[in-house]
Design a protein around this motif. Structure first.
Motif, PDB file in Angstrom:
ATOM      1  N   THR A   1      71.285  33.206  34.084  1.00 10.85           N
ATOM      2  CA  THR A   1      70.006  33.759  34.514  1.00 10.85           C
ATOM      3  C   THR A   1      69.837  33.563  36.021  1.00 10.85           C
ATOM      4  OG1 THR A   1      68.949  33.358  32.372  1.00 10.85           O
ATOM      5  CG2 THR A   1      67.502  33.583  34.283  1.00 10.85           C
ATOM      6  N   LEU A   2      69.627  34.655  36.722  1.00 10.30           N
ATOM      7  CA  LEU A   2      69.450  34.603  38.179  1.00 10.30           C
ATOM      8  C   LEU A   2      67.978  34.520  38.575  1.00 10.30           C
ATOM      9  CD1 LEU A   2      71.970  37.426  39.210  1.00 10.30           C
ATOM     10  CD2 LEU A   2      72.382  34.954  39.093  1.00 10.30           C
ATOM     11  N   TRP A   3      67.121  35.081  37.741  1.00  8.49           N
ATOM     12  CA  TRP A   3      65.682  35.132  38.059  1.00  8.49           C
ATOM     13  C   TRP A   3      64.918  35.463  36.786  1.00  8.49           C
ATOM     14  CZ3 TRP A   3      62.455  39.397  37.432  1.00  8.49           C
ATOM     15  CH2 TRP A   3      61.190  39.325  38.029  1.00  8.49           C
ATOM     16  N   SER A   4      63.705  34.940  36.658  1.00  7.13           N
ATOM     17  CA  SER A   4      62.869  35.268  35.507  1.00  7.13           C
ATOM     18  C   SER A   4      61.399  35.187  35.904  1.00  7.13           C
ATOM     19  CB  SER A   4      63.153  34.321  34.327  1.00  7.13           C
ATOM     20  OG  SER A   4      62.824  32.988  34.670  1.00  7.13           O
ATOM     21  N   ASP A   5      60.569  35.872  35.135  1.00 11.76           N
ATOM     22  CA  ASP A   5      59.134  35.867  35.436  1.00 11.76           C
ATOM     23  C   ASP A   5      58.377  36.351  34.197  1.00 11.76           C
ATOM     24  OD1 ASP A   5      57.316  35.421  37.869  1.00 11.76           O
ATOM     25  OD2 ASP A   5      56.529  37.287  37.052  1.00 11.76           O
ATOM     26  N   THR A   6      57.091  36.005  34.144  1.00 12.54           N
ATOM     27  CA  THR A   6      56.197  36.460  33.079  1.00 12.54           C
ATOM     28  C   THR A   6      54.899  36.941  33.701  1.00 12.54           C
ATOM     29  OG1 THR A   6      57.105  34.949  31.408  1.00 12.54           O
ATOM     30  CG2 THR A   6      54.881  35.792  31.033  1.00 12.54           C
ATOM     31  N   GLN A   7      54.420  38.094  33.244  1.00 13.30           N
ATOM     32  CA  GLN A   7      53.163  38.634  33.740  1.00 13.30           C
ATOM     33  C   GLN A   7      52.310  39.087  32.558  1.00 13.30           C
ATOM     34  OE1 GLN A   7      51.962  38.727  36.848  1.00 13.30           O
ATOM     35  NE2 GLN A   7      53.816  37.828  37.739  1.00 13.30           N
ATOM     36  N   ALA A   8      51.022  38.721  32.598  1.00 17.48           N
ATOM     37  CA  ALA A   8      50.059  39.153  31.589  1.00 17.48           C
ATOM     38  C   ALA A   8      48.853  39.733  32.317  1.00 17.48           C
ATOM     39  CB  ALA A   8      49.640  37.984  30.702  1.00 17.48           C
ATOM     40  N   MET A   9      48.428  40.928  31.898  1.00 20.69           N
ATOM     41  CA  MET A   9      47.316  41.613  32.541  1.00 20.69           C
ATOM     42  C   MET A   9      46.319  42.078  31.485  1.00 20.69           C
ATOM     43  SD  MET A   9      48.303  41.562  35.734  1.00 20.69           S
ATOM     44  CE  MET A   9      47.084  42.658  36.458  1.00 20.69           C
ATOM     45  N   SER A  10      45.033  42.094  31.865  1.00 21.85           N
ATOM     46  CA  SER A  10      43.983  42.576  30.972  1.00 21.85           C
ATOM     47  C   SER A  10      42.995  43.424  31.748  1.00 21.85           C
ATOM     48  CB  SER A  10      43.231  41.400  30.321  1.00 21.85           C
ATOM     49  OG  SER A  10      44.086  40.637  29.494  1.00 21.85           O
ATOM     50  N   TYR A  11      42.404  44.377  31.051  1.00 22.69           N
ATOM     51  CA  TYR A  11      41.382  45.231  31.660  1.00 22.69           C
ATOM     52  C   TYR A  11      40.281  45.507  30.643  1.00 22.69           C
ATOM     53  CZ  TYR A  11      38.963  49.419  33.213  1.00 22.69           C
ATOM     54  OH  TYR A  11      37.989  50.321  33.553  1.00 22.69           O
ATOM     55  N   SER A  12      39.033  45.310  31.082  1.00 18.76           N
ATOM     56  CA  SER A  12      37.865  45.630  30.265  1.00 18.76           C
ATOM     57  C   SER A  12      36.939  46.499  31.088  1.00 18.76           C
ATOM     58  CB  SER A  12      37.131  44.353  29.831  1.00 18.76           C
ATOM     59  OG  SER A  12      37.946  43.548  29.012  1.00 18.76           O
ATOM     60  N   PRO A  13      36.716  47.758  30.704  1.00 20.31           N
ATOM     61  CA  PRO A  13      35.831  48.646  31.474  1.00 20.31           C
ATOM     62  C   PRO A  13      34.403  48.129  31.460  1.00 20.31           C
ATOM     63  CG  PRO A  13      36.379  49.642  29.369  1.00 20.31           C
ATOM     64  CD  PRO A  13      37.245  48.423  29.501  1.00 20.31           C
ATOM     65  N   GLN A  14      33.777  48.176  32.623  1.00 25.47           N
ATOM     66  CA  GLN A  14      32.402  47.713  32.758  1.00 25.47           C
ATOM     67  C   GLN A  14      31.522  48.830  33.294  1.00 25.47           C
ATOM     68  OE1 GLN A  14      31.434  44.710  31.703  1.00 25.47           O
ATOM     69  NE2 GLN A  14      33.528  44.133  31.162  1.00 25.47           N
ATOM     70  N   ALA A  15      30.361  49.020  32.672  1.00 26.68           N
ATOM     71  CA  ALA A  15      29.414  50.024  33.154  1.00 26.68           C
ATOM     72  C   ALA A  15      28.683  49.491  34.380  1.00 26.68           C
ATOM     73  CB  ALA A  15      28.400  50.365  32.056  1.00 26.68           C
ATOM     74  N   SER A  16      28.276  50.394  35.257  1.00 26.70           N
ATOM     75  CA  SER A  16      27.536  49.998  36.453  1.00 26.70           C
ATOM     76  C   SER A  16      26.140  49.555  36.077  1.00 26.70           C
ATOM     77  CB  SER A  16      27.464  51.172  37.436  1.00 26.70           C
ATOM     78  OG  SER A  16      26.792  52.264  36.834  1.00 26.70           O
ATOM     79  N   ASN A  17      25.532  48.757  36.939  1.00 26.91           N
ATOM     80  CA  ASN A  17      24.181  48.250  36.708  1.00 26.91           C
ATOM     81  C   ASN A  17      23.161  49.229  37.267  1.00 26.91           C
ATOM     82  OD1 ASN A  17      21.900  46.780  36.291  1.00 26.91           O
ATOM     83  ND2 ASN A  17      22.491  45.026  37.570  1.00 26.91           N
ATOM     84  N   SER A  18      22.531  49.989  36.376  1.00 31.26           N
ATOM     85  CA  SER A  18      21.568  51.000  36.816  1.00 31.26           C
ATOM     86  C   SER A  18      20.154  50.462  36.902  1.00 31.26           C
ATOM     87  CB  SER A  18      21.590  52.185  35.842  1.00 31.26           C
ATOM     88  OG  SER A  18      21.072  51.798  34.582  1.00 31.26           O
ATOM     89  N   GLY A  19      19.949  49.252  36.400  1.00 29.87           N
ATOM     90  CA  GLY A  19      18.612  48.700  36.372  1.00 29.87           C
ATOM     91  C   GLY A  19      17.900  48.948  35.056  1.00 29.87           C
ATOM     92  N   ASN A  20      18.461  49.801  34.219  1.00 33.21           N
ATOM     93  CA  ASN A  20      17.892  50.101  32.903  1.00 33.21           C
ATOM     94  C   ASN A  20      18.838  49.538  31.851  1.00 33.21           C
ATOM     95  OD1 ASN A  20      17.220  51.349  30.415  1.00 33.21           O
ATOM     96  ND2 ASN A  20      16.154  52.992  31.503  1.00 33.21           N
ATOM     97  N   PRO A  21      18.462  48.435  31.186  1.00 33.43           N
ATOM     98  CA  PRO A  21      19.365  47.788  30.222  1.00 33.43           C
ATOM     99  C   PRO A  21      19.858  48.720  29.130  1.00 33.43           C
ATOM    100  CG  PRO A  21      17.491  46.375  30.708  1.00 33.43           C
ATOM    101  CD  PRO A  21      17.201  47.717  31.334  1.00 33.43           C
ATOM    102  N   LEU A  22      18.980  49.600  28.633  1.00 30.19           N
ATOM    103  CA  LEU A  22      19.369  50.494  27.556  1.00 30.19           C
ATOM    104  C   LEU A  22      20.408  51.511  28.031  1.00 30.19           C
ATOM    105  CD1 LEU A  22      19.056  51.461  24.674  1.00 30.19           C
ATOM    106  CD2 LEU A  22      17.135  52.890  25.402  1.00 30.19           C
TER     107      LEU A  22
END
Length: 221
Positions: A148-169
């Protein structure tokens, strides 16, 4: 709009992780073995898909060649590699990953082989939120010694977030809609591209750039 937000989010994640690595990251890797062999050509074999998503390996292969090539290595064309492996009776990724790296040198003329295992490729939906996750394990082995000359591990996550419009509903509905869109068609590619970029290019952790040794000019007379 959703795509641009996704790209911006993954770019921000990438920048933040790189900044964190500079401050509190792991110790730099040893590149002694890589420097000693100084591989120029890397053969990326089909990824070992350890997830339930049957398309993960095909999607992954479309993202890995460019970041490796940008480090100065020649990367063998993915479709040609798959076809030649099929001809050698290595159509199954599991068999390829069990093979000794030295077996690929006479077939392709490569210096090193990149093995990648996909351990996560999923989109989890909970109430009104969706989280898309990927995780990859990279191992580069010598075609000469099999080490083995080189090794690596990568973990990524994404969660879409709505913008804050000021109206909770309104925000609640918008977040539910974005989560539903992500659940229906998870966008794995930006996460995978970011993971590959971090794996190959992070200072002190990624693949070292190829060292080009120019021949000395002979003296006159």
């Amino acid at each position: 709009m959703l795509v641009s937000r996704y790209a911006a989010a993954t770019a921000a994640i990438c920048g933040a992780m790189m900044l964190t690595a500079c401050v509190t990251g792991p110790a730099p890797k040893s590149y002694a073995a890589m420097r000693a062999e100084n591989p120029r050509g890397i053969l990326v074999v089909p990824a070992l898909n350890s997830t339930v998503n049957v398309d993960a390996a095909d999607y992954f292969v479309s993202t890995i060649s460019r970041p490796i090539a940008e480090r100065g290595y020649y990367v063998f064309p993915a479709h040609m590699v798959k076809r030649m492996l099929d001809d050698e009776g290595l159509s199954d990724a599991g068999l390829v990953h069990q093979a000794d790296a030295s077996r690929f040198a006479p077939l392709f003329g490569c210096n090193a082989v990149m093995f990648v295992e996909i351990s996560r490729w999923e989109s989890q939906y909970l109430l009104i939120t969706t989280s898309t996750n990927v995780e990859f394990h990279y191992t580069l082995k010598s075609c000469i010694t099999g080490a083995t000359l080189w090794s690596d591990t990568q973990a990524m996550s994404y969660s879409p977030q709505a913008s804050n419009s000021g109206n909770p509903l309104v925000d609640l509905v918008a977040q539910a809609v974005m989560a539903a869109i992500e659940k229906a068609k998870p966008n794995y590619i930006p996460l995978t591209q970011t993971a590959n970029l971090l794996a190959t290019s992070t200072a002190g952790q990624g693949l070292p750039t190829v060292r080009v040794i120019f021949p000395r000019k002979s003296g006159r007379g």
